[in-house]
Design a protein around this motif. Structure first.
Motif, PDB file in Angstrom:
ATOM      1  N   CYS A 454      -8.802  -1.644   7.570  1.00 32.09           N
ATOM      2  CA  CYS A 454      -7.586  -0.870   7.320  1.00 32.09           C
ATOM      3  C   CYS A 454      -7.689  -0.207   5.948  1.00 32.09           C
ATOM      4  O   CYS A 454      -8.514  -0.578   5.110  1.00 32.09           O
ATOM      5  CB  CYS A 454      -6.368  -1.788   7.376  1.00 32.09           C
ATOM      6  SG  CYS A 454      -4.785  -0.910   7.431  1.00 32.09           S
ATOM      7  N   THR A 455      -6.835   0.773   5.715  1.00 35.51           N
ATOM      8  CA  THR A 455      -6.824   1.486   4.439  1.00 35.51           C
ATOM      9  C   THR A 455      -6.197   0.622   3.351  1.00 35.51           C
ATOM     10  O   THR A 455      -5.655  -0.448   3.616  1.00 35.51           O
ATOM     11  CB  THR A 455      -6.032   2.791   4.561  1.00 35.51           C
ATOM     12  OG1 THR A 455      -4.704   2.480   5.013  1.00 35.51           O
ATOM     13  CG2 THR A 455      -6.703   3.731   5.553  1.00 35.51           C
ATOM     14  N   ILE A 456      -6.272   1.086   2.115  1.00 37.47           N
ATOM     15  CA  ILE A 456      -5.602   0.445   0.974  1.00 37.47           C
ATOM     16  C   ILE A 456      -4.594   1.447   0.395  1.00 37.47           C
ATOM     17  O   ILE A 456      -4.990   2.480  -0.115  1.00 37.47           O
ATOM     18  CB  ILE A 456      -6.599   0.038  -0.129  1.00 37.47           C
ATOM     19  CG1 ILE A 456      -7.642  -0.940   0.419  1.00 37.47           C
ATOM     20  CG2 ILE A 456      -5.865  -0.584  -1.313  1.00 37.47           C
ATOM     21  CD1 ILE A 456      -8.722  -1.273  -0.587  1.00 37.47           C
ATOM     22  N   PRO A 457      -3.293   1.125   0.517  1.00 38.88           N
ATOM     23  CA  PRO A 457      -2.691  -0.031   1.178  1.00 38.88           C
ATOM     24  C   PRO A 457      -2.794   0.076   2.692  1.00 38.88           C
ATOM     25  O   PRO A 457      -2.978   1.171   3.230  1.00 38.88           O
ATOM     26  CB  PRO A 457      -1.233   0.031   0.719  1.00 38.88           C
ATOM     27  CG  PRO A 457      -0.991   1.488   0.477  1.00 38.88           C
ATOM     28  CD  PRO A 457      -2.279   2.027  -0.073  1.00 38.88           C
ATOM     29  N   CYS A 458      -2.673  -1.066   3.358  1.00 41.81           N
ATOM     30  CA  CYS A 458      -2.801  -1.103   4.819  1.00 41.81           C
ATOM     31  C   CYS A 458      -1.459  -0.750   5.436  1.00 41.81           C
ATOM     32  O   CYS A 458      -0.670  -1.629   5.794  1.00 41.81           O
ATOM     33  CB  CYS A 458      -3.276  -2.483   5.270  1.00 41.81           C
ATOM     34  SG  CYS A 458      -3.552  -2.590   7.049  1.00 41.81           S
ATOM     35  N   ILE A 459      -1.194   0.544   5.536  1.00 35.42           N
ATOM     36  CA  ILE A 459       0.080   1.044   6.057  1.00 35.42           C
ATOM     37  C   ILE A 459      -0.126   1.529   7.486  1.00 35.42           C
ATOM     38  O   ILE A 459      -1.046   2.302   7.760  1.00 35.42           O
ATOM     39  CB  ILE A 459       0.623   2.170   5.153  1.00 35.42           C
ATOM     40  CG1 ILE A 459       1.073   1.583   3.812  1.00 35.42           C
ATOM     41  CG2 ILE A 459       1.771   2.899   5.832  1.00 35.42           C
ATOM     42  CD1 ILE A 459       1.589   2.595   2.832  1.00 35.42           C
ATOM     43  N   LYS A 460       0.731   1.074   8.376  1.00 39.67           N
ATOM     44  CA  LYS A 460       0.610   1.425   9.791  1.00 39.67           C
ATOM     45  C   LYS A 460       1.859   2.109  10.330  1.00 39.67           C
ATOM     46  O   LYS A 460       1.981   2.325  11.525  1.00 39.67           O
ATOM     47  CB  LYS A 460       0.317   0.156  10.603  1.00 39.67           C
ATOM     48  CG  LYS A 460      -0.959  -0.556  10.163  1.00 39.67           C
ATOM     49  CD  LYS A 460      -1.180  -1.852  10.916  1.00 39.67           C
ATOM     50  CE  LYS A 460      -2.430  -2.563  10.408  1.00 39.67           C
ATOM     51  NZ  LYS A 460      -2.669  -3.857  11.076  1.00 39.67           N
ATOM     52  N   VAL A 465       6.239   3.282   3.372  1.00 48.46           N
ATOM     53  CA  VAL A 465       6.148   3.739   1.984  1.00 48.46           C
ATOM     54  C   VAL A 465       7.526   3.846   1.344  1.00 48.46           C
ATOM     55  O   VAL A 465       7.633   3.963   0.122  1.00 48.46           O
ATOM     56  CB  VAL A 465       5.419   5.101   1.880  1.00 48.46           C
ATOM     57  CG1 VAL A 465       3.994   4.990   2.350  1.00 48.46           C
ATOM     58  CG2 VAL A 465       6.165   6.190   2.637  1.00 48.46           C
ATOM     59  N   PHE A 466       8.587   3.800   2.155  1.00 45.42           N
ATOM     60  CA  PHE A 466       9.947   3.867   1.627  1.00 45.42           C
ATOM     61  C   PHE A 466      10.508   2.491   1.287  1.00 45.42           C
ATOM     62  O   PHE A 466      11.568   2.403   0.679  1.00 45.42           O
ATOM     63  CB  PHE A 466      10.882   4.529   2.645  1.00 45.42           C
ATOM     64  CG  PHE A 466      10.653   6.000   2.825  1.00 45.42           C
ATOM     65  CD1 PHE A 466      11.425   6.927   2.146  1.00 45.42           C
ATOM     66  CD2 PHE A 466       9.674   6.464   3.679  1.00 45.42           C
ATOM     67  CE1 PHE A 466      11.226   8.282   2.321  1.00 45.42           C
ATOM     68  CE2 PHE A 466       9.460   7.820   3.865  1.00 45.42           C
ATOM     69  CZ  PHE A 466      10.230   8.727   3.173  1.00 45.42           C
ATOM     70  N   LYS A 467       9.827   1.441   1.696  1.00 50.63           N
ATOM     71  CA  LYS A 467      10.387   0.104   1.594  1.00 50.63           C
ATOM     72  C   LYS A 467       9.782  -0.672   0.436  1.00 50.63           C
ATOM     73  O   LYS A 467       8.633  -0.463   0.059  1.00 50.63           O
ATOM     74  CB  LYS A 467      10.177  -0.658   2.907  1.00 50.63           C
ATOM     75  CG  LYS A 467      10.915  -0.034   4.090  1.00 50.63           C
ATOM     76  CD  LYS A 467      10.730  -0.840   5.347  1.00 50.63           C
ATOM     77  CE  LYS A 467      11.501  -0.225   6.515  1.00 50.63           C
ATOM     78  NZ  LYS A 467      11.334  -1.020   7.759  1.00 50.63           N
ATOM     79  N   GLY A 468      10.587  -1.593  -0.096  1.00 50.55           N
ATOM     80  CA  GLY A 468      10.153  -2.395  -1.230  1.00 50.55           C
ATOM     81  C   GLY A 468       9.294  -3.570  -0.821  1.00 50.55           C
ATOM     82  O   GLY A 468       8.389  -3.449  -0.005  1.00 50.55           O
ATOM     83  N   ARG A 469       9.637  -4.721  -1.349  1.00 59.43           N
ATOM     84  CA  ARG A 469       8.792  -5.893  -1.189  1.00 59.43           C
ATOM     85  C   ARG A 469       8.664  -6.338   0.265  1.00 59.43           C
ATOM     86  O   ARG A 469       7.671  -6.951   0.663  1.00 59.43           O
ATOM     87  CB  ARG A 469       9.359  -7.035  -2.038  1.00 59.43           C
ATOM     88  CG  ARG A 469       8.369  -8.130  -2.354  1.00 59.43           C
ATOM     89  CD  ARG A 469       8.998  -9.209  -3.225  1.00 59.43           C
ATOM     90  NE  ARG A 469       7.996 -10.157  -3.679  1.00 59.43           N
ATOM     91  CZ  ARG A 469       7.369 -10.072  -4.843  1.00 59.43           C
ATOM     92  NH1 ARG A 469       7.643  -9.088  -5.667  1.00 59.43           N
ATOM     93  NH2 ARG A 469       6.468 -10.972  -5.188  1.00 59.43           N
ATOM     94  N   LYS A 470       9.660  -6.038   1.089  1.00 60.75           N
ATOM     95  CA  LYS A 470       9.678  -6.526   2.460  1.00 60.75           C
ATOM     96  C   LYS A 470       9.059  -5.539   3.453  1.00 60.75           C
ATOM     97  O   LYS A 470       9.279  -5.649   4.653  1.00 60.75           O
ATOM     98  CB  LYS A 470      11.119  -6.844   2.867  1.00 60.75           C
ATOM     99  CG  LYS A 470      11.772  -7.913   1.997  1.00 60.75           C
ATOM    100  CD  LYS A 470      13.207  -8.160   2.408  1.00 60.75           C
ATOM    101  CE  LYS A 470      13.870  -9.207   1.516  1.00 60.75           C
ATOM    102  NZ  LYS A 470      15.284  -9.444   1.884  1.00 60.75           N
ATOM    103  N   ALA A 471       8.289  -4.595   2.960  1.00 62.09           N
ATOM    104  CA  ALA A 471       7.716  -3.569   3.833  1.00 62.09           C
ATOM    105  C   ALA A 471       6.617  -4.115   4.733  1.00 62.09           C
ATOM    106  O   ALA A 471       6.290  -3.515   5.754  1.00 62.09           O
ATOM    107  CB  ALA A 471       7.174  -2.412   3.000  1.00 62.09           C
ATOM    108  N   PHE A 472       6.028  -5.244   4.356  1.00 63.77           N
ATOM    109  CA  PHE A 472       4.870  -5.757   5.079  1.00 63.77           C
ATOM    110  C   PHE A 472       5.156  -7.183   5.544  1.00 63.77           C
ATOM    111  O   PHE A 472       4.745  -8.156   4.908  1.00 63.77           O
ATOM    112  CB  PHE A 472       3.626  -5.715   4.189  1.00 63.77           C
ATOM    113  CG  PHE A 472       3.264  -4.330   3.761  1.00 63.77           C
ATOM    114  CD1 PHE A 472       2.409  -3.551   4.514  1.00 63.77           C
ATOM    115  CD2 PHE A 472       3.821  -3.777   2.613  1.00 63.77           C
ATOM    116  CE1 PHE A 472       2.088  -2.263   4.134  1.00 63.77           C
ATOM    117  CE2 PHE A 472       3.509  -2.493   2.217  1.00 63.77           C
ATOM    118  CZ  PHE A 472       2.637  -1.720   2.985  1.00 63.77           C
ATOM    119  N   PRO A 473       5.852  -7.328   6.663  1.00 64.52           N
ATOM    120  CA  PRO A 473       6.227  -8.674   7.121  1.00 64.52           C
ATOM    121  C   PRO A 473       5.033  -9.546   7.469  1.00 64.52           C
ATOM    122  O   PRO A 473       5.138 -10.769   7.470  1.00 64.52           O
ATOM    123  CB  PRO A 473       7.101  -8.390   8.350  1.00 64.52           C
ATOM    124  CG  PRO A 473       6.704  -7.026   8.810  1.00 64.52           C
ATOM    125  CD  PRO A 473       6.344  -6.272   7.569  1.00 64.52           C
TER     126      PRO A 473
END
Length: 713
Positions: A454-460, A465-473
């Protein structure tokens, strides 16, 4: 017989029930897709979905149309926690390396597009490397010495006479100079001088400016070689003949960028779909169709019809002519056509407005062969272009071919339609296709085409990209990170501070109850909020270890893909970009090339974060304005902490943004205030203060009604 009838009735009822259930499930899925979250109540199912928005194109997969809303947004403010707010929250858990790209490339530096294609795609036939986005980004980040080069002496762009340049104003003097001037850095009142061709960048917009306009312009100023580029903002004057005048005199958000219009960075252009377009004299402009063997006789103007849709005037200049019928049915996605027309006439590069620039684009655009677009997601077809970012050589054979082809197909300039045409005519190799890693690094995720790491950051998901700490459950944000542990920052360290040039009286912050939910309304100013003790356990938007240097490093741009209904939360990736940019414009941080901002001061506007007490440094528009947004929404903590209002004015029937009408004062306690970003701010209390000038505003009472984070906008 009776049983058979009952069985049939039961079958019909069962079919209706199943169909209703399937419809409800599909409708719910559509609502979740449009709103980005599960509905909080049954009423949410019937709320209007995403409104139409300006300047959308076929390059955005959402396919939003291009109308512009004009209405207001209501915000309600209640309960700000002084121990966990925008002004005292640490910006990150780690120290950023702002100058992560090092010295900016020489203005003559050229990117080898063929090398980029080979390393990130493989071959045109097999595209064996295309799905490996991580590997491509790694090469883009670490392989500059392989794909960047300086041409030999005598072959560099700066050494050619301006009269030979493809751009009409490549030397800043109408190509009248014998040679390009010596380089001169930009300053507060001068854009400087470029020792080489000035490249035009084009964007198209319709209606008032929104956060997208600000985000794009700031990213442009943050990353590009400003003396060597001009940003042309094309405003749709077919829909509104006064579009340019309104943007210059009536647009509150764009007002912060007026000093850059005066300096020459931004050029506002009126877009009107032309009825005829000039074609180059040195090429066969018929795309293989052929000229008439017996051209018609010249008309009274000396013009002769020489081929379908082509005329030749008395000076032998050929023109592509649009008929009255074609002009009646202009394309729905006007911006699809705009990019091909303006690049054919002016050259340079075109960008959709929902693009964030991350690197200097000049090396991609300064070579002799710089015609390119990007791949449409992970689609393997050689004709599946996406033209959100594209470049064409002005007045060239290729630009003429693509332009006439779109006109011949009924003004259809959808990039994938144009691509099919180019493949059919064996001209797609002239129009290079760069991979998604270069401009839109997560798009390959959306048709499950990505392979490898996956990319860095691993965004799917574009909403992450709009979310804070809880963007990556799933805690997979850094799953591909192999680098060293980032250096931890002090918890109270601030990367930059807005300089207001004035000393303010220190004010104490009332000690709230230990629980955030028990925090009481109080009177605060910025200094008091920033000096209050920060308590991470009370913060819903705790700082993270995100820094801009690790945001898809190697990519030249990031494509937001509309995302109209989302607001960046504090500590989100977009918030990281916001803070880096505004820190640069405040003079306290550098851009990725280690450079300081030397231009005019930029006021914080809708997307900006420069604080509550910074009045505009230039006159504001004075006319009855329409707010730029049409969405009514309740206030939420993320919206407040990400969009702190900068200047305040009374109800917008008054004429100024940031102050009342001349000679008008008031001693009322409760007001609705209009800030320069276009938001209504209600519930602010000024006490018995005149508000003829925003610099006299005293600390006000902020009241915030906490809403669920997912119920934004």
């Amino acid at each position: 017989m009776g049983k058979s009838w009952a069985r049939n009735c039961f079958g019909v009822v069962q079919s209706i029930f199943v169909a209703t259930a399937l419809y409800a499930i599909l409708y719910l899925l559509v609502v979740i897709y449009q709103k980005g979250a599960l509905p909080k109540s049954p009423a949410d199912l019937y709320k209007p979905s995403t409104p139409n928005h300006p300047a959308s194109s076929s390059s955005d997969s959402a396919g939003v149309s291009e109308s512009t809303p004009h209405a207001k947004s209501k915000l309600k403010v209640q309960n700000i926690n002084p121990h966990a707010n925008w002004f005292n929250r640490p910006e990150s858990l780690v120290r950023p390396n702002d100058a992560y790209w090092g010295k900016r490339p020489n203005p003559d530096t050229v990117a080898n597009l063929t090398k980029l294609i080979e390393e990130c795609r493989g071959s045109y036939e097999n595209i064996e490397k295309m799905p490996y986005v991580y590997d491509c980004l790694k090469y883009l980040a670490e392989g500059e010495k392989e794909y960047y080069y300086l041409p030999a002496r005598g072959e560099r762009a700066s050494e050619q006479p301006p009269s030979r340049a493809e751009y009409l104003n490549s030397d800043g003097a109408g190509n009248s100079l014998a040679e390009y001037p010596n380089p001169k850095a930009a300053s507060k009142h001068s854009i400087g001088q470029c020792n080489g061709p000035i490249v035009p960048y084009h964007v198209y917009w319709t209606g008032p400016a929104t956060w997208r306009v600000e985000l794009f312009i700031k990213s442009h100023l943050y990353t590009q070689n400003l003396p060597c580029v001009r940003l042309w903002l094309w405003l749709d004057s077919d829909r509104d003949p006064n579009a340019v005048e309104k943007m210059l005199t009536q647009d509150r958000l764009f007002a912060s960028f007026l000093p850059l219009v005066e300096r020459g960075d931004i050029v506002l252009k009126a877009w009107k779909f032309p009825s005829r377009i000039p074609l180059p004299k040195d090429y066969d402009n018929t795309d293989g169709v052929g000229y008439y063997k017996n051209p018609g006789k010249p008309n009274l103007k000396g013009e002769t019809l020489v081929a379908d849709g082509l005329i030749r005037d008395s000076s032998d200049q050929e023109w592509l002519v649009l008929t009255e019928k074609q002009m009646t049915f202009l394309p729905v996605a006007v911006s699809d056509a705009v990019r091909f027309v303006v690049l054919h006439i002016h050259g340079g590069a075109y960008f959709d407005m929902d693009v964030v620039m991350l690197r200097d684009m000049r090396p991609l655009l300064i070579g002799d062969d710089h015609s390119f677009a990007e791949r449409w997601a992970g689609h393997p077809s050689p004709g599946d272009y996406n033209t959100a970012i594209m470049s064409l050589t002005a007045n060239s054979s290729l630009s003429t071919y693509l332009l006439r082809g779109g006109v011949r197909m009924g003004l259809n300039f959808h990039p994938r339609v144009i691509g099919v045409m180019a493949v059919k005519d064996h001209r797609n190799l002239e129009f290079k296709m760069l991979e998604t890693a270069a401009f839109d690094p997560i798009w390959t995720e959306f048709n499950w085409a990505r392979q490898g790491r996956c990319t860095i950051p691993c965004i799917k998901d574009y909403g992450q990209v709009f979310k804070g700490r809880k963007a990556f459950p799933h805690h997979d944000e850094w799953e591909s990170w192999d680098g060293p542990q980032l250096k931890e920052s002090r918890g109270d360290w601030k990367f930059w501070e807005k300089k207001t040039g004035e000393k303010r009286e220190e004010r104490s912050v009332d000690e709230p109850a230990s629980s955030r939910s028990n925090a009481q309304p109080g009177s605060y100013d910025r200094d008091a909020l920033s000096k209050a003790e920060y308590r991470i356990e009370e913060d819903s938007y705790q700082p993270t270890n995100r820094t801009l240097e690790n945001f898809f490093r190697g990519a030249w741009t990031y494509h937001v893909h509309n995302q109209w209904l989302k607001v960046p939360e504090p500590s989100s990736w977009l918030n990281v970009i916001q803070r880096a940019q505004d820190g640069f414009f405040s003079g306290d941080r550098t851009n990725p090339y280690g450079e300081r901002w030397e231009g005019p001061p930029l006021d914080a506007v809708a997307f900006g974060l420069n604080g509550l007490d910074s009045p505009p440094s230039h006159p504001q528009p004075q006319s009855n304005l329409h707010p730029p947004l049409s969405i009514h929404h309740e206030y939420n903590p993320a919206a407040y902490e990400t969009y702190p209002p900068t200047t305040y004015a009374p109800h917008p029937q008054n004429s100024k943004c940031g102050s009342k009408n001349v000679g008008e004062t008031s001693t009322r306690n409760d007001w609705d205030f209009w800030d320069c970003s276009g938001f209504w701010i209600s519930g602010y209390k000024l006490g018995n203060e005149n508000v003829d000038d925003t610099s006299t505003l005293k600390p006000f009472e902020l009241q915030r009604k906490v809403k669920d984070l997912e119920n934004m906008w």
